[in-house]
Design a protein around this motif. Structure first.
Motif, mmCIF file in Angstrom:
data_model
loop_
_atom_site.group_PDB
_atom_site.id
_atom_site.type_symbol
_atom_site.label_atom_id
_atom_site.label_comp_id
_atom_site.label_asym_id
_atom_site.label_seq_id
_atom_site.Cartn_x
_atom_site.Cartn_y
_atom_site.Cartn_z
ATOM 1 N N HIS A 1 -37.989 -84.995 -16.219
ATOM 2 C CA HIS A 1 -37.505 -86.143 -16.978
ATOM 3 C C HIS A 1 -36.834 -87.109 -16.009
ATOM 4 O O HIS A 1 -35.881 -86.751 -15.324
ATOM 5 C CB HIS A 1 -36.518 -85.673 -18.047
ATOM 6 C CG HIS A 1 -36.153 -86.717 -19.037
ATOM 7 N ND1 HIS A 1 -35.522 -86.436 -20.226
ATOM 8 C CD2 HIS A 1 -36.325 -88.061 -19.031
ATOM 9 C CE1 HIS A 1 -35.323 -87.554 -20.891
ATOM 10 N NE2 HIS A 1 -35.800 -88.551 -20.180
ATOM 11 N N HIS B 1 -38.144 -92.366 -20.916
ATOM 12 C CA HIS B 1 -38.044 -92.844 -22.292
ATOM 13 C C HIS B 1 -37.765 -94.339 -22.422
ATOM 14 O O HIS B 1 -37.905 -94.898 -23.510
ATOM 15 C CB HIS B 1 -36.922 -92.101 -23.029
ATOM 16 C CG HIS B 1 -37.247 -90.668 -23.347
ATOM 17 N ND1 HIS B 1 -38.489 -90.255 -23.751
ATOM 18 C CD2 HIS B 1 -36.477 -89.548 -23.317
ATOM 19 C CE1 HIS B 1 -38.477 -88.948 -23.961
ATOM 20 N NE2 HIS B 1 -37.271 -88.496 -23.703
ATOM 21 N N GLN C 1 -42.731 -91.723 -22.776
ATOM 22 C CA GLN C 1 -42.705 -90.955 -24.017
ATOM 23 C C GLN C 1 -41.641 -91.547 -24.944
ATOM 24 O O GLN C 1 -40.456 -91.537 -24.602
ATOM 25 C CB GLN C 1 -42.394 -89.484 -23.741
ATOM 26 C CG GLN C 1 -43.512 -88.754 -23.038
ATOM 27 C CD GLN C 1 -43.243 -87.267 -22.909
ATOM 28 O OE1 GLN C 1 -42.211 -86.766 -23.331
ATOM 29 N NE2 GLN C 1 -44.176 -86.543 -22.318
ATOM 30 N N GLU D 1 -30.970 -92.207 -20.517
ATOM 31 C CA GLU D 1 -30.940 -90.781 -20.222
ATOM 32 C C GLU D 1 -29.610 -90.347 -19.613
ATOM 33 O O GLU D 1 -29.247 -89.186 -19.664
ATOM 34 C CB GLU D 1 -32.069 -90.398 -19.253
ATOM 35 C CG GLU D 1 -33.454 -90.514 -19.839
ATOM 36 C CD GLU D 1 -34.069 -91.887 -19.609
ATOM 37 O OE1 GLU D 1 -35.250 -92.068 -19.918
ATOM 38 O OE2 GLU D 1 -33.356 -92.784 -19.115
ATOM 39 N N SER E 1 -39.230 -95.207 -30.300
ATOM 40 C CA SER E 1 -38.231 -95.791 -29.425
ATOM 41 C C SER E 1 -37.042 -96.169 -30.294
ATOM 42 O O SER E 1 -37.065 -96.009 -31.511
ATOM 43 C CB SER E 1 -38.802 -97.032 -28.739
ATOM 44 O OG SER E 1 -39.077 -98.021 -29.711
ATOM 45 N N ILE F 1 -38.873 -91.988 -27.806
ATOM 46 C CA ILE F 1 -37.828 -91.075 -28.271
ATOM 47 C C ILE F 1 -38.121 -90.669 -29.704
ATOM 48 O O ILE F 1 -38.470 -91.501 -30.530
ATOM 49 C CB ILE F 1 -36.453 -91.766 -28.199
ATOM 50 C CG1 ILE F 1 -36.147 -92.163 -26.752
ATOM 51 C CG2 ILE F 1 -35.349 -90.865 -28.737
ATOM 52 C CD1 ILE F 1 -34.963 -93.105 -26.625
#
Length: 328
Positions: free
Chosen positions: A121, A157, A177, A129, A319, A179
């Motif tokens: 990640h 993200h 990706q 994050e 998102s 959220i």
């Protein structure tokens, strides 16, 4: 593609040091205190629990927090590798030293024909994050890129990869990706409730992808940040008994009966089998089906998943701007 291999993911510490804005860590900490559960898993408890797990079960490291904030995590990985388990590691790598990163890549079988997986990640520019981007973290990311294989993947993200990491990752496929709502527990929802699914549900993970917590308690899945569905404790129960335990029976009944209060009713991955629900909420159902299919495909064949990724499109979820799609 359904998940067929049983999977147990180890949460080495309760309360993630990254404290990302979309992750309900406060809920995990409060529940841990309520249960008088230790916040850090000891190596002894880890061994006691995984010694009961059949070798056919894949062992993961991640769960509800960053695994490497536990200083014994590399030793834990070494132990399950020696026992013959396939391993998956979900990490930000932010808590690893350079020497730790070198050891990690020596431990894992990440070659093209290897069986282990490393999912990394990456911080976004907006720092949603909240993963520290220190000089050591950048160097560790460089080490990860040097060991890039099809079994190593990167995702983020936000709107873009963190500026300090872009030079390191410019030749790497870092996947965006969106959220998801963490089964309605995402703090970014700001108190707004996710619409409950109606009718009969099915789980794309088939309830065999479970979470081991520092106390030895086992949760039904990785969405249960509030530790609502404890299906057993591997310090006193056998692995097989988890799937017929009273806690598991509640979850199974909840899939059939919407009157039973389970986390599955607000899970982004749950799929409603009720025809009325299909008609009532087709767009959200489509996202749930796609999400479930992707999870199953990635868990069973990451190589095939990457081959099909351009056809499948971006991961279902939301998102910050798109979370309203899940509001009641």
């Amino acid at each position: 593609m359904p998940v067929t291999q049983p999977y147990l993911e180890v949460t080495t510490a309760a309360g993630c040091s990254n404290a990302c804005s979309f992750c309900p860590q406060r809920l995990t900490l409060l529940r841990s205190r309520e249960l008088h559960s230790p916040l850090m898993m000891t190596y002894e408890v880890f061994k006691e629990c995984v010694d009961k797990v059949p070798k056919t079960v894949r062992i993961g490291f991640g769960g509800l927090s960053e695994p490497f904030q536990n200083l014994r995590c590399l030793d834990m990985i070494a132990y399950v590798k020696k026992k013959g388990h396939e391993v998956t590691v979900y990490s930000t790598l932010a808590r690893l030293t350079e020497d730790g990163a070198v050891r990690l890549f020596k431990l894992l079988s990440l070659s093209e024909d290897g069986t282990d997986k490393l999912i990394i990640h990456v911080s976004s520019d907006e720092m949603i994050e909240r993963i520290p981007v220190t000089p050591t973290a950048i160097r560790v990311m460089e080490i990860a890129v040097q060991h890039l294989t099809p079994n190593v993947s990167f995702h983020f993200h936000g709107k873009s990869v963190h500026a300090k990491l872009r030079p390191v990752l410019q030749k790497v496929g870092v996947e965006y990706q969106p959220i998801h709502t963490r089964a309605g527990l995402n703090p970014m929802l700001r108190g707004r409730k996710v619409k409950r699914l109606r009718g009969r549900l099915s789980c794309p993970l088939h309830l065999i992808s479970n979470i081991l917590t520092p106390s030895g308690d086992v949760l039904v899945c990785c969405q249960d940040f509030g530790m609502k569905h404890i299906i057993g404790n591997l310090r006193k129960d056998s692995y097989a008994s988890l799937f017929s335990s009273p806690g598991m029976m509640v979850v199974k009944k909840g899939l059939e009966d919407e009157r039973v209060d389970t986390l599955c009713r607000t899970c982004d991955w749950a799929i409603s089998e009720n025809a009325t629900a299909h008609f009532y909420n087709a767009s959200k159902l489509r996202d749930r089906v796609v999400m479930g299919a992707k999870i199953g495909l990635y868990r069973t064949s990451p190589k095939l998943y990457r081959l099909c990724r351009s056809f499948l499109g971006s991961d279902a979820g939301a998102s910050d701007e798109e979370l309203k799609r899940f509001y009641s």
